[in-house]
Every structure is written in C-alpha cells, then in structure tokens.
Design a protein around this motif. Structure first.
Motif, short mmCIF file in Angstrom:
data_model
loop_
_atom_site.label_atom_id
_atom_site.label_comp_id
_atom_site.label_asym_id
_atom_site.label_seq_id
_atom_site.Cartn_x
_atom_site.Cartn_y
_atom_site.Cartn_z
N ASP A 132 0.91 -1.33 0.01
CA ASP A 132 0.01 0.02 0.04
C ASP A 132 1.06 1.21 0.09
O ASP A 132 1.86 1.31 0.67
N ALA A 183 -2.71 6.30 -1.69
CA ALA A 183 -2.80 6.41 -3.38
C ALA A 183 -4.08 6.38 -4.04
O ALA A 183 -4.31 7.31 -4.98
N ASP A 184 -5.06 5.54 -3.74
CA ASP A 184 -6.14 5.28 -4.44
C ASP A 184 -7.26 6.58 -4.19
O ASP A 184 -8.37 6.81 -4.72
N GLN A 185 -6.66 7.28 -3.19
CA GLN A 185 -7.78 8.66 -2.63
C GLN A 185 -7.17 9.87 -3.27
O GLN A 185 -7.91 10.88 -3.11
N HIS A 228 0.45 8.63 -6.37
CA HIS A 228 -0.82 7.97 -7.26
C HIS A 228 -0.42 7.04 -8.28
O HIS A 228 -0.96 6.21 -8.74
N GLU A 229 0.75 7.28 -8.85
CA GLU A 229 1.28 6.39 -9.90
C GLU A 229 2.21 5.53 -9.39
O GLU A 229 2.67 4.80 -10.14
N ASN A 230 2.27 5.22 -8.00
CA ASN A 230 2.81 4.11 -7.38
C ASN A 230 4.23 3.92 -7.81
O ASN A 230 4.97 3.13 -8.12
#
Ligand code: ATP
Length: 134
Positions: free
Chosen positions: A59, A85-87, A130-132
């Motif tokens: 995560d 990241a997904d938020q 966000h782009e990991n």
C-alpha cells in the motif's frame, strides 16, 4: 510472517490502519525501514511516500510531513495531511503543481518562496504516490 499494526492519523481523523510486514518511509534523517519488534523511537518525517508491505502487496500513502512513533507492536504516523494512493485526486495535484511552479517563478519574498516550494513538494509527492512510483 510477523506483522506490526500501523495507524496513519491526521487532524481530520484516521486515514489508514492495517497489520503490515514492513513500513518504509522518508524521515528527515534518511530512509527508514521498520519491521515488527523495532526498538521504540520517534522521528520527524519529510513530505514523502509511506510504503506498507502486507500479504505480498504494497500500500502507498502520501504523507505531508509529520512524525513517526515506533513501538514494538504499533507504528503511528501523525501527519498534517495524508492520502492513500487510491484517494488522491490526480487533477487537483497536477493543478497544485502548476500553481506552485508559477509561484516559484514569480519573484517573491522568501516566505512565499518557501511556501511555494513546499506546495510543489506536496503536489509532486501526491502525483508520484498516485502513480505508485516510489
Ligand atoms: P491544494 O492546493 O490542492 O489544496 P495542498 O497541498 O495545499 O493542495 P494540503 O493543505 O496539504 O493541500 O491539504 C488540505 C487537505 O486536502 C488535506 O485533507 C489533504 O489530505 C487534502 N488534499 C490535498 N490535495 C489532495 C489531492 N490531490 N487529493 C486528495 N486529497 C488532497
């Protein structure tokens, strides 16, 4: 696999809670990797990514500075702002980056320059997380 409980908390409330195998983050003294059973410590954090390894996956949470507190069974991150990241609203982060870049180019006093620099760091961190990429 041994795990440690991790909580990431902001003034708006908790944003992340999980049992993880490892926490990696950027302290002001450098990269930190925390495993279960780590000796107690407190460290100030940079604007950066927190990587949380669990169940074979990772995560990512963007953190805008704050403090890391380690206890053998529990890791707590107290951050001014933090987003998993997904938020992350990527358009908002890109707009914030452009705004900060514009403010940095404008000739301003030191306080405004520092503020724009920090805003740019936060925006770039959110985009990276966000782009990991981290
Ligand atoms: P902006 O100029 O877009 O507000 P900022 O870096 O000044 O960005 P902060 O002051 O760090 O924003 O954060 C204010 C609140 O907005 C916090 O709750 C933070 O989690 C949230 N936030 C900021 N940017 C984003 C984003 N791109 N996606 C999701 N939440 C965000």
């Amino acid at each position: 696999m041994k795990t440690v409980k991790v909580n990431i908390v902001t003034p708006d409330g908790p944003v992340y809670e999980s049992d993880v195998e490892m926490v990696s983050t950027k302290a002001q003294s450098g990269e930190l990797g925390i495993l279960p059973g780590h000796i107690p410590m407190v460290a100030p954090l940079e604007i950066g990514a927190v990587r949380l390894k669990r169940d074979g996956g990772t995560d990512y949470v963007a953190v805008s500075g704050g403090f890391l507190e380690v206890r053998p069974e529990q890791v707590t991150i107290l951050a001014q702002a933090a987003e998993p990241a997904d938020q992350i609203d990527i358009e908002r982060a890109k707009e914030a980056k452009q705004r900060a870049e514009k403010n940095l180019q404008a000739k301003q006093d030191n306080i405004d320059f520092k503020r724009a620099e920090l805003a740019l760091k936060r925006a770039m961190n959110r985009i990276d997380v966000h782009e990991n990429k981290r």
